[in-house]
Design a protein around this motif. Structure first.
Motif, mmCIF file in Angstrom:
data_model
loop_
_atom_site.group_PDB
_atom_site.id
_atom_site.type_symbol
_atom_site.label_atom_id
_atom_site.label_comp_id
_atom_site.label_asym_id
_atom_site.label_seq_id
_atom_site.Cartn_x
_atom_site.Cartn_y
_atom_site.Cartn_z
ATOM 1 N N GLY A 78 -53.327 16.530 3.586
ATOM 2 C CA GLY A 78 -52.919 17.309 2.423
ATOM 3 C C GLY A 78 -52.937 18.813 2.617
ATOM 4 O O GLY A 78 -52.636 19.559 1.685
ATOM 5 N N SER A 79 -53.277 19.275 3.816
ATOM 6 C CA SER A 79 -53.271 20.718 4.057
ATOM 7 C C SER A 79 -51.827 21.220 4.071
ATOM 8 O O SER A 79 -50.891 20.465 4.315
ATOM 9 N N ALA A 80 -51.669 22.501 3.792
ATOM 10 C CA ALA A 80 -50.333 23.106 3.757
ATOM 11 C C ALA A 80 -50.351 24.409 4.559
ATOM 12 O O ALA A 80 -50.460 25.495 3.988
ATOM 13 N N PRO A 81 -50.243 24.313 5.880
ATOM 14 C CA PRO A 81 -50.357 25.514 6.707
ATOM 15 C C PRO A 81 -49.153 26.451 6.625
ATOM 16 O O PRO A 81 -49.264 27.617 6.969
ATOM 17 N N VAL A 82 -48.019 25.946 6.172
ATOM 18 C CA VAL A 82 -46.807 26.761 6.096
ATOM 19 C C VAL A 82 -46.314 26.761 4.652
ATOM 20 O O VAL A 82 -46.294 25.719 4.000
ATOM 21 N N ALA A 83 -45.916 27.934 4.180
ATOM 22 C CA ALA A 83 -45.369 28.053 2.834
ATOM 23 C C ALA A 83 -44.296 29.121 2.841
ATOM 24 O O ALA A 83 -44.314 30.034 3.678
ATOM 25 N N GLY A 84 -43.370 29.011 1.921
ATOM 26 C CA GLY A 84 -42.316 30.005 1.840
ATOM 27 C C GLY A 84 -41.619 29.979 0.501
ATOM 28 O O GLY A 84 -41.982 29.220 -0.402
ATOM 29 N N SER A 85 -40.618 30.821 0.400
ATOM 30 C CA SER A 85 -39.780 30.909 -0.788
ATOM 31 C C SER A 85 -38.335 30.954 -0.327
ATOM 32 O O SER A 85 -38.022 31.587 0.682
ATOM 33 N N ASP A 86 -37.472 30.285 -1.058
ATOM 34 C CA ASP A 86 -36.056 30.266 -0.718
ATOM 35 C C ASP A 86 -35.235 30.693 -1.922
ATOM 36 O O ASP A 86 -35.609 30.446 -3.070
ATOM 37 N N VAL A 87 -34.115 31.325 -1.629
ATOM 38 C CA VAL A 87 -33.123 31.697 -2.633
ATOM 39 C C VAL A 87 -31.840 30.985 -2.238
ATOM 40 O O VAL A 87 -31.400 31.079 -1.089
ATOM 41 N N ILE A 88 -31.253 30.247 -3.189
ATOM 42 C CA ILE A 88 -30.033 29.507 -2.911
ATOM 43 C C ILE A 88 -28.930 29.942 -3.862
ATOM 44 O O ILE A 88 -29.197 30.356 -4.979
ATOM 45 N N THR A 89 -27.695 29.864 -3.369
ATOM 46 C CA THR A 89 -26.543 30.036 -4.241
ATOM 47 C C THR A 89 -25.795 28.709 -4.272
ATOM 48 O O THR A 89 -25.755 27.979 -3.274
ATOM 49 N N LEU A 90 -25.210 28.415 -5.426
ATOM 50 C CA LEU A 90 -24.567 27.125 -5.653
ATOM 51 C C LEU A 90 -23.079 27.296 -5.918
ATOM 52 O O LEU A 90 -22.642 28.324 -6.439
#
Length: 133
Positions: A101-113
């Motif tokens: 359950g560890s989460a060593p990587v995290a990020g944020s994304d911006v998408i266009t549709l």
């Protein structure tokens, strides 16, 4: 919940379905369902590596396959709410170990549709990356 929020959340759900597809046939199908044919994916470079800056279903699937190879036994999960306006949405995610359950990587994304709610572009940002990854 507004139709626009549903549109963004549905697009993001398809995005995660693609990122978590393990088998090549399922990956190809989910990438095609999530992205436009000429869709793009751009991510910053991991430490010491090249950035991802690709276009088209096969290239996007190759980036996803490489992430699975680098982080076996991990799954991408939404971290928080999806936010959006017009044809743009943003969201945060974590790469979670299925073992502990560890989460060593995290990020944020911006998408266009596009008008049908398929992804035209992804601009990724890494918020947390372990040393050497």
């Amino acid at each position: 919940m507004s139709a626009n929020i549903d549109r963004y959340e549905n697009a993001v759900a398809r995005y995660f379905e693609a990122w978590n597809a393990a088998e090549p046939e399922a990956l190809a199908k989910t990438v095609a369902a999530a992205w436009t044919a000429d869709g793009s994916y751009t991510d910053p470079p991991p430490e010491g590596g090249p950035p991802a800056d690709v276009r088209g279903h096969e290239a996007i699937a190759a980036v996803i396959t490489a992430a699975h190879a680098q982080f076996p036994g991990f799954a991408f999960r939404l971290a928080g709410a999806v936010d959006g306006h017009h044809d743009t949405a943003r969201f945060s995610w974590e790469l979670v170990s299925e073992a502990d359950g560890s989460a060593p990587v995290a990020g944020s994304d911006v998408i266009t549709l596009d008008a049908e709610g398929r992804i035209r572009t992804v601009l990724g940002f890494l918020d947390r990356v372990p040393a050497g990854a």
